[in-house]
Scaffold this motif. Structure first.
Motif, PDB file in Angstrom:
ATOM      1  N   THR A 193       6.480   0.520  -6.012  1.00 59.69           N
ATOM      2  CA  THR A 193       7.192  -0.533  -5.278  1.00 59.69           C
ATOM      3  C   THR A 193       8.581  -0.094  -4.807  1.00 59.69           C
ATOM      4  N   ASN A 194       9.368   0.465  -5.716  1.00 58.66           N
ATOM      5  CA  ASN A 194      10.750   0.708  -5.287  1.00 58.66           C
ATOM      6  C   ASN A 194      10.929   2.057  -4.596  1.00 58.66           C
ATOM      7  N   SER A 195       9.924   2.928  -4.648  1.00 65.73           N
ATOM      8  CA  SER A 195      10.131   4.286  -4.125  1.00 65.73           C
ATOM      9  C   SER A 195       9.132   4.697  -3.035  1.00 65.73           C
ATOM     10  N   TYR A 196       8.263   3.796  -2.615  1.00 65.94           N
ATOM     11  CA  TYR A 196       7.169   4.271  -1.753  1.00 65.94           C
ATOM     12  C   TYR A 196       7.662   4.755  -0.383  1.00 65.94           C
ATOM     13  N   ARG A 197       8.769   4.177   0.097  1.00 62.29           N
ATOM     14  CA  ARG A 197       9.235   4.629   1.422  1.00 62.29           C
ATOM     15  C   ARG A 197       9.726   6.070   1.357  1.00 62.29           C
ATOM     16  N   VAL A 198      10.453   6.386   0.297  1.00 61.81           N
ATOM     17  CA  VAL A 198      10.917   7.766   0.100  1.00 61.81           C
ATOM     18  C   VAL A 198       9.710   8.690  -0.092  1.00 61.81           C
ATOM     19  N   ALA A 199       8.725   8.227  -0.870  1.00 62.58           N
ATOM     20  CA  ALA A 199       7.528   9.044  -1.113  1.00 62.58           C
ATOM     21  C   ALA A 199       6.806   9.347   0.199  1.00 62.58           C
ATOM     22  N   LEU A 200       6.705   8.363   1.075  1.00 60.04           N
ATOM     23  CA  LEU A 200       6.041   8.584   2.372  1.00 60.04           C
ATOM     24  C   LEU A 200       6.804   9.627   3.185  1.00 60.04           C
ATOM     25  N   GLU A 201       8.114   9.540   3.159  1.00 54.78           N
ATOM     26  CA  GLU A 201       8.918  10.539   3.878  1.00 54.78           C
ATOM     27  C   GLU A 201       8.686  11.938   3.328  1.00 54.78           C
ATOM     28  N   GLU A 202       8.331  12.020   2.052  1.00 55.96           N
ATOM     29  CA  GLU A 202       8.112  13.327   1.430  1.00 55.96           C
ATOM     30  C   GLU A 202       6.640  13.722   1.385  1.00 55.96           C
ATOM     31  N   GLY A 203       5.810  13.015   2.130  1.00 57.27           N
ATOM     32  CA  GLY A 203       4.444  13.502   2.329  1.00 57.27           C
ATOM     33  C   GLY A 203       3.347  12.802   1.547  1.00 57.27           C
ATOM     34  N   ALA A 204       3.668  11.727   0.825  1.00 54.69           N
ATOM     35  CA  ALA A 204       2.616  11.006   0.096  1.00 54.69           C
ATOM     36  C   ALA A 204       1.580  10.462   1.076  1.00 54.69           C
ATOM     37  N   ASN A 205       0.296  10.528   0.691  1.00 54.27           N
ATOM     38  CA  ASN A 205      -0.725   9.819   1.476  1.00 54.27           C
ATOM     39  C   ASN A 205      -1.552   8.862   0.616  1.00 54.27           C
ATOM     40  N   ILE A 206      -1.165   8.729  -0.634  1.00 51.55           N
ATOM     41  CA  ILE A 206      -1.597   7.594  -1.465  1.00 51.55           C
ATOM     42  C   ILE A 206      -0.317   7.018  -2.080  1.00 51.55           C
ATOM     43  N   VAL A 207      -0.125   5.702  -1.930  1.00 52.03           N
ATOM     44  CA  VAL A 207       0.961   5.037  -2.653  1.00 52.03           C
ATOM     45  C   VAL A 207       0.335   4.004  -3.584  1.00 52.03           C
ATOM     46  N   ARG A 208       0.959   3.823  -4.751  1.00 55.64           N
ATOM     47  CA  ARG A 208       0.411   2.909  -5.773  1.00 55.64           C
ATOM     48  C   ARG A 208       1.413   1.783  -5.992  1.00 55.64           C
ATOM     49  N   ILE A 209       1.039   0.594  -5.578  1.00 59.83           N
ATOM     50  CA  ILE A 209       2.022  -0.492  -5.545  1.00 59.83           C
ATOM     51  C   ILE A 209       1.516  -1.719  -6.302  1.00 59.83           C
ATOM     52  N   GLY A 210       2.339  -2.192  -7.233  1.00 55.33           N
ATOM     53  CA  GLY A 210       1.985  -3.369  -8.028  1.00 55.33           C
ATOM     54  C   GLY A 210       2.867  -4.569  -7.711  1.00 55.33           C
ATOM     55  N   ASN A 211       4.100  -4.498  -8.149  1.00 53.78           N
ATOM     56  CA  ASN A 211       4.994  -5.667  -8.034  1.00 53.78           C
ATOM     57  C   ASN A 211       5.139  -6.195  -6.614  1.00 53.78           C
ATOM     58  N   LEU A 212       5.212  -5.313  -5.649  1.00 51.43           N
ATOM     59  CA  LEU A 212       5.418  -5.761  -4.273  1.00 51.43           C
ATOM     60  C   LEU A 212       4.197  -6.522  -3.734  1.00 51.43           C
ATOM     61  N   ILE A 213       3.037  -6.309  -4.341  1.00 50.69           N
ATOM     62  CA  ILE A 213       1.834  -7.036  -3.950  1.00 50.69           C
ATOM     63  C   ILE A 213       1.679  -8.321  -4.766  1.00 50.69           C
ATOM     64  N   PHE A 214       1.808  -8.176  -6.075  1.00 46.27           N
ATOM     65  CA  PHE A 214       1.437  -9.287  -6.971  1.00 46.27           C
ATOM     66  C   PHE A 214       2.624 -10.112  -7.452  1.00 46.27           C
ATOM     67  N   GLY A 215       3.857  -9.677  -7.158  1.00 50.97           N
ATOM     68  CA  GLY A 215       5.033 -10.319  -7.738  1.00 50.97           C
ATOM     69  C   GLY A 215       5.470  -9.567  -8.982  1.00 50.97           C
ATOM     70  N   GLN A 216       6.714  -9.817  -9.370  1.00 51.81           N
ATOM     71  CA  GLN A 216       7.292  -9.102 -10.512  1.00 51.81           C
ATOM     72  C   GLN A 216       6.462  -9.328 -11.770  1.00 51.81           C
ATOM     73  N   ARG A 217       6.099  -8.213 -12.452  1.00 53.01           N
ATOM     74  CA  ARG A 217       5.380  -8.354 -13.732  1.00 53.01           C
ATOM     75  C   ARG A 217       6.290  -8.966 -14.773  1.00 53.01           C
ATOM     76  N   GLU A 218       5.718  -9.849 -15.606  1.00 55.24           N
ATOM     77  CA  GLU A 218       6.511 -10.509 -16.638  1.00 55.24           C
ATOM     78  C   GLU A 218       7.024  -9.497 -17.661  1.00 55.24           C
ATOM     79  N   SER A 219       6.235  -8.433 -17.861  1.00 55.10           N
ATOM     80  CA  SER A 219       6.583  -7.451 -18.886  1.00 55.10           C
ATOM     81  C   SER A 219       7.743  -6.541 -18.453  1.00 55.10           C
ATOM     82  N   ASP A 220       8.094  -6.554 -17.168  1.00 51.73           N
ATOM     83  CA  ASP A 220       9.159  -5.647 -16.691  1.00 51.73           C
ATOM     84  C   ASP A 220      10.554  -6.165 -17.045  1.00 51.73           C
TER      85      ASP A 220
END
Ligand code: PLP
Length: 220
Positions: A193-220
């Protein structure tokens, strides 16, 4: 915003050729199903048990990526549910996955997890050992190495993640350039969630995103 809008916004933002994994730890079957109905094609799970619990509701409406630390005694169940295991970090676990897949007549795509921050408490192979591990498992007939995955240390400022993504991408490209038989360096899984834009700039072609899709996890 709800899950549906979150997914649609993300899918619109991601460049072509980038796969979005919905990291679904702690989420209910209803939440995961809502994400799938909004366009999620891949569900990421950290625990085999959690995946089993929601599998009946979601099943083959999506593909399943294992993104947690796999214990040997869970490999048998894992190879039944998952379509990719992103977190291979030892010859032992690779051999166990290979053995379980052989019994099922299945070839499992895997990524090698790199501990790019060299953090003692984290899983993943150390950067300088990644190539050796890829070579060591490349001959196993029932797995197929298809790239690398990394988490990197957790930071408030995503810019701080960049060096770890660069490290991982360089290893990825070096191994790719070696054209090792039976492996195919296609996927570079990095960014959350917090780093995927930087990861894309550095060549990622799979990103793994939780909080930005489902909302903040209670455990965080
Ligand atoms: C939880 C998790 C993610 C997603 O993290 P968010 O901050 O919720 O986006 C990605 N990868 C792994 C391995 C995870 O465990």
């Amino acid at each position: 915003m709800g899950i549906e809008q979150n997914v649609q916004k993300l899918l619109k933002e991601l460049p072509g050729g980038v796969e979005l994994v919905a990291a679904a730890k702690t989420r209910t079957a209803e939440e995961v199903l809502a994400a799938v109905e909004a366009g999620i094609k891949i569900i990421g799970q950290n625990y085999v048990q959690e995946a089993e619990a929601i599998y009946p509701a979601v099943g083959n409406k999506a593909r399943w990526h294992f993104i947690g630390h796999l214990q040997k005694n869970k490999a048998k169940k894992a190879v039944k549910i998952f379509d990719m295991i992103e977190t291979v970090d030892s010859v032992e676990i690779a051999a166990e996955i290979d053995k379980r897949c052989a019994l099922m007549g299945k070839v499992m795509p895997v990524l090698v997890e790199v501990n790019s921050g060299q953090e003692p408490q984290k899983s993943g192979v150390l950067p300088e050992k990644a190539e050796e591990l890829v070579r060591a498992i490349s001959g196993l007939p029932n797995i197929k190495v298809m790239g690398l995955m990394t988490m990197g240390p957790r930071f408030g400022d995503p810019e701080d993640s960049r060096p770890y993504f660069i490290t991982t991408r360089k290893i990825f490209e070096r191994i790719k350039s070696m054209a090792i038989p039976n492996i195919e360096m296609r996927y570079l899984s990095m960014g959350m969630t917090n780093s995927y834009r930087v990861a894309l700039e550095e060549g990622a072609n799979i990103v793994r995103i939780g909080n930005l899709i489902f909302g903040q996890r209670e455990s965080d």
